[in-house]
Design a protein around this motif. Structure first.
Motif, PDB file in Angstrom:
ATOM      1  N   ASP A 285      39.083  40.956  42.946  1.00 52.02           N
ATOM      2  CA  ASP A 285      40.457  41.112  43.157  1.00 52.02           C
ATOM      3  C   ASP A 285      40.854  41.455  44.849  1.00 52.02           C
ATOM      4  O   ASP A 285      41.761  40.884  45.293  1.00 52.02           O
ATOM      5  CB  ASP A 285      40.857  42.037  42.218  1.00 52.02           C
ATOM      6  CG  ASP A 285      40.917  41.499  40.941  1.00 52.02           C
ATOM      7  OD1 ASP A 285      40.888  40.569  40.493  1.00 52.02           O
ATOM      8  OD2 ASP A 285      40.832  42.563  40.061  1.00 52.02           O
ATOM      9  N   THR A 288      40.532  38.372  46.737  1.00 57.02           N
ATOM     10  CA  THR A 288      41.557  37.119  46.588  1.00 57.02           C
ATOM     11  C   THR A 288      42.907  37.837  47.239  1.00 57.02           C
ATOM     12  O   THR A 288      43.609  36.999  47.802  1.00 57.02           O
ATOM     13  CB  THR A 288      41.706  36.717  45.250  1.00 57.02           C
ATOM     14  OG1 THR A 288      41.875  38.142  44.490  1.00 57.02           O
ATOM     15  CG2 THR A 288      40.576  36.137  44.859  1.00 57.02           C
ATOM     16  N   ALA A 289      43.311  39.065  46.918  1.00 57.67           N
ATOM     17  CA  ALA A 289      44.596  39.794  47.614  1.00 57.67           C
ATOM     18  C   ALA A 289      44.551  39.641  49.141  1.00 57.67           C
ATOM     19  O   ALA A 289      45.526  39.350  49.638  1.00 57.67           O
ATOM     20  CB  ALA A 289      44.613  41.196  47.139  1.00 57.67           C
ATOM     21  N   ILE A 293      44.218  33.982  48.095  1.00 54.90           N
ATOM     22  CA  ILE A 293      43.686  32.897  47.398  1.00 54.90           C
ATOM     23  C   ILE A 293      43.569  33.280  45.986  1.00 54.90           C
ATOM     24  O   ILE A 293      43.930  34.297  45.628  1.00 54.90           O
ATOM     25  CB  ILE A 293      42.431  32.240  47.915  1.00 54.90           C
ATOM     26  CG1 ILE A 293      41.265  33.443  47.887  1.00 54.90           C
ATOM     27  CG2 ILE A 293      42.538  31.825  49.346  1.00 54.90           C
ATOM     28  CD1 ILE A 293      39.931  33.154  48.308  1.00 54.90           C
ATOM     29  N   ARG A 294      43.011  32.264  45.168  1.00 55.39           N
ATOM     30  CA  ARG A 294      42.995  32.758  43.823  1.00 55.39           C
ATOM     31  C   ARG A 294      41.330  32.671  43.279  1.00 55.39           C
ATOM     32  O   ARG A 294      40.557  31.971  43.923  1.00 55.39           O
ATOM     33  CB  ARG A 294      43.932  31.948  42.879  1.00 55.39           C
ATOM     34  CG  ARG A 294      45.199  31.874  42.981  1.00 55.39           C
ATOM     35  CD  ARG A 294      45.863  30.489  42.154  1.00 55.39           C
ATOM     36  NE  ARG A 294      45.569  30.762  40.836  1.00 55.39           N
ATOM     37  CZ  ARG A 294      45.023  29.795  40.168  1.00 55.39           C
ATOM     38  NH1 ARG A 294      44.719  28.501  40.620  1.00 55.39           N
ATOM     39  NH2 ARG A 294      44.715  29.703  38.577  1.00 55.39           N
ATOM     40  N   ALA A 295      41.219  33.161  42.074  1.00 58.89           N
ATOM     41  CA  ALA A 295      39.915  33.248  41.703  1.00 58.89           C
ATOM     42  C   ALA A 295      39.749  32.943  40.379  1.00 58.89           C
ATOM     43  O   ALA A 295      40.755  33.531  39.441  1.00 58.89           O
ATOM     44  CB  ALA A 295      39.068  34.760  41.768  1.00 58.89           C
ATOM     45  N   GLU A 296      39.226  31.794  39.844  1.00 65.24           N
ATOM     46  CA  GLU A 296      39.101  31.544  38.392  1.00 65.24           C
ATOM     47  C   GLU A 296      37.958  31.701  37.872  1.00 65.24           C
ATOM     48  O   GLU A 296      36.836  31.526  38.220  1.00 65.24           O
ATOM     49  CB  GLU A 296      39.462  29.850  38.319  1.00 65.24           C
ATOM     50  CG  GLU A 296      40.633  29.438  38.752  1.00 65.24           C
ATOM     51  CD  GLU A 296      40.836  27.971  38.621  1.00 65.24           C
ATOM     52  OE1 GLU A 296      39.722  27.293  38.128  1.00 65.24           O
ATOM     53  OE2 GLU A 296      41.790  27.079  39.120  1.00 65.24           O
ATOM     54  N   LYS A 297      37.865  32.524  36.860  1.00 63.60           N
ATOM     55  CA  LYS A 297      36.781  32.822  36.122  1.00 63.60           C
ATOM     56  C   LYS A 297      35.924  31.792  35.266  1.00 63.60           C
ATOM     57  O   LYS A 297      36.508  30.827  34.678  1.00 63.60           O
ATOM     58  CB  LYS A 297      36.891  34.064  34.749  1.00 63.60           C
ATOM     59  CG  LYS A 297      35.912  34.524  34.542  1.00 63.60           C
ATOM     60  CD  LYS A 297      34.938  35.701  35.444  1.00 63.60           C
ATOM     61  CE  LYS A 297      34.054  36.557  34.732  1.00 63.60           C
ATOM     62  NZ  LYS A 297      32.945  35.617  34.444  1.00 63.60           N
ATOM     63  N   TRP A 302      32.750  33.334  39.463  1.00 67.20           N
ATOM     64  CA  TRP A 302      34.057  32.877  39.760  1.00 67.20           C
ATOM     65  C   TRP A 302      34.171  31.451  40.694  1.00 67.20           C
ATOM     66  O   TRP A 302      33.332  31.377  41.399  1.00 67.20           O
ATOM     67  CB  TRP A 302      34.541  34.084  40.417  1.00 67.20           C
ATOM     68  CG  TRP A 302      35.116  35.146  39.702  1.00 67.20           C
ATOM     69  CD1 TRP A 302      36.321  35.288  39.010  1.00 67.20           C
ATOM     70  CD2 TRP A 302      34.399  36.144  39.340  1.00 67.20           C
ATOM     71  NE1 TRP A 302      36.372  36.492  38.295  1.00 67.20           N
ATOM     72  CE2 TRP A 302      34.997  37.146  38.598  1.00 67.20           C
ATOM     73  CE3 TRP A 302      32.935  36.502  39.509  1.00 67.20           C
ATOM     74  CZ2 TRP A 302      34.493  38.189  38.114  1.00 67.20           C
ATOM     75  CZ3 TRP A 302      32.127  37.692  38.886  1.00 67.20           C
ATOM     76  CH2 TRP A 302      33.223  38.533  38.190  1.00 67.20           C
ATOM     77  N   LEU A 304      36.563  30.086  43.673  1.00 69.87           N
ATOM     78  CA  LEU A 304      37.859  30.560  44.514  1.00 69.87           C
ATOM     79  C   LEU A 304      38.471  29.276  44.857  1.00 69.87           C
ATOM     80  O   LEU A 304      37.744  28.395  45.523  1.00 69.87           O
ATOM     81  CB  LEU A 304      37.140  31.135  45.857  1.00 69.87           C
ATOM     82  CG  LEU A 304      36.297  32.509  45.923  1.00 69.87           C
ATOM     83  CD1 LEU A 304      35.832  33.024  47.022  1.00 69.87           C
ATOM     84  CD2 LEU A 304      37.089  33.488  45.250  1.00 69.87           C
ATOM     85  N   THR A 305      39.792  29.227  44.686  1.00 66.21           N
ATOM     86  CA  THR A 305      40.656  28.129  45.014  1.00 66.21           C
ATOM     87  C   THR A 305      42.222  28.552  45.584  1.00 66.21           C
ATOM     88  O   THR A 305      42.108  29.960  45.999  1.00 66.21           O
ATOM     89  CB  THR A 305      41.133  27.342  43.827  1.00 66.21           C
ATOM     90  OG1 THR A 305      41.813  28.430  42.934  1.00 66.21           O
ATOM     91  CG2 THR A 305      39.873  27.149  42.804  1.00 66.21           C
ATOM     92  N   ARG A 306      42.759  27.688  46.139  1.00 66.97           N
ATOM     93  CA  ARG A 306      44.128  28.181  46.763  1.00 66.97           C
ATOM     94  C   ARG A 306      45.118  28.832  45.730  1.00 66.97           C
ATOM     95  O   ARG A 306      45.005  28.225  44.607  1.00 66.97           O
ATOM     96  CB  ARG A 306      44.806  26.871  47.273  1.00 66.97           C
ATOM     97  CG  ARG A 306      44.160  26.574  48.966  1.00 66.97           C
ATOM     98  CD  ARG A 306      45.029  25.695  49.445  1.00 66.97           C
ATOM     99  NE  ARG A 306      44.399  25.382  50.703  1.00 66.97           N
ATOM    100  CZ  ARG A 306      44.863  26.240  51.943  1.00 66.97           C
ATOM    101  NH1 ARG A 306      45.530  27.057  51.911  1.00 66.97           N
ATOM    102  NH2 ARG A 306      44.092  25.800  52.908  1.00 66.97           N
TER     103      ARG A 306
END
Length: 306
Positions: A285, A288-289, A293-297, A302, A304-306
């Motif tokens: 968290d 990504t903050a 960016i975003r993190a998909e479990k 994980w 990491l994506t836009r």
């Protein structure tokens, strides 16, 4: 400070164990300094911790390996940002090769310290492979991963570190080396290091680092914050423009997290400090903050994506 007697040192070790039970405990630098005051402190601490553990959690007996004319390998517990992750005490990862070399390998998330016969020491991060040679007491090869070197000065007898095709000649100092999949990162916090003295011959004084790519091209020298050098040892990773791909690689090595990076964010620069803790979701968290960016479990880890 104790009077140095076994009973007094045992009391100090027990005090550290009790203090470390507090979730708010953060004096890991003081604890590391206490361990380094005497070679016996680590063994006493491990013994007291084993006594303090539940019967089912007792670690296997600890054994020291001595390589002729070379190092005494001192095992360490595994730390994630200053929190005790597991009692990984023992000699797993040390291999004596037929050539006389000593092969040291750490698992992701595991950290160890190697004390050399000349008083130098190597702190090894997780996911790393180091090779020492009994016939070359002032030599180490980092095949992969990360290590912080603390080298004792000897006039006319420099310490040599090999990493890929690079050679680092140290005159007595402290510096951190990362052997990445596609390059090398070196950062000097004390003294002087020479990078490839037979080729580029780049002088790295304290407060400077270098980035070199296996793909070729001139190495990039840059000023760095000496207080951030080897910060992984204190449960912190500090960056100033490092790519997200490298940050993910560092996190995997230091914490054991499985982090994949999508191509659209791999080269994005990251600036900030990440505090490493047992709360893996919190680490993700924070990353990504700060990076936007975003993190998909995923099933494991994980993405990491836009």
């Amino acid at each position: 400070m104790s009077d140095g007697t076994p009973f007094a040192v045992e009391a100090e070790a027990l005090d550290w164990i009790i203090r470390q039970r507090d979730p708010a405990f953060d004096d890991w630098e003081g604890f590391t300094e206490w361990l380094e005051l005497s070679p016996g402190h680590s063994a006493i601490y491990d013994r007291m911790a084993a006594i303090d553990a539940e019967p089912g959690d007792l670690p296997e007996p600890v054994e020291e390996i001595s390589v002729a004319r070379q190092p005494v390998l001192a095992s360490r517990r595994t730390w994630l940002g200053g929190a005790m992750a597991a009692a990984l005490v023992g000699i797993i990862g040390f291999t004596l090769l037929d050539s006389g070399a000593t092969h040291i390998e750490t698992a992701a998330g595991e950290q160890r310290t190697v004390a050399l016969a000349d008083g130098s020491r190597i702190e090894i991060n997780g996911g790393s492979v180091i090779e020492l040679d009994e016939d070359r007491p002032r030599f180490a090869r980092i095949e992969s991963g990360e290590a912080m070197f603390h080298v004792v000065h000897r006039e006319g007898d420099p310490f040599l570190v090999e990493a890929g095709k690079a050679r680092l000649v140290d005159m007595g100092t402290a510096f951190n080396v990362i052997r990445r999949r596609d390059g090398l990162t070196v950062a000097v916090s004390e003294g002087l290091v020479l990078y490839n003295p037979q080729r580029e011959n780049v002088r790295l004084d304290a407060g400077f680092g270098i980035e070199a790519s296996d793909a070729g091209g001139p190495p990039q020298v840059q000023a760095i914050d000496v207080f951030s050098v080897g910060s992984w040892r204190k449960g912190q990773l500090v960056y100033n423009g490092t790519s997200i791909a490298q940050v993910a690689e560092d996190l995997g090595r230091t914490t054991g997290l499985t982090i994949n990076v999508s191509p659209d964010v791999a080269s994005l620069p990251f600036r900030g400090a990440l505090l490493i803790s047992d709360d893996r979701q919190r680490v993700i968290d924070d990353l990504t903050a700060l990076a936007g960016i975003r993190a998909e479990k995923q099933d494991e880890g994980w993405l990491l994506t836009r």
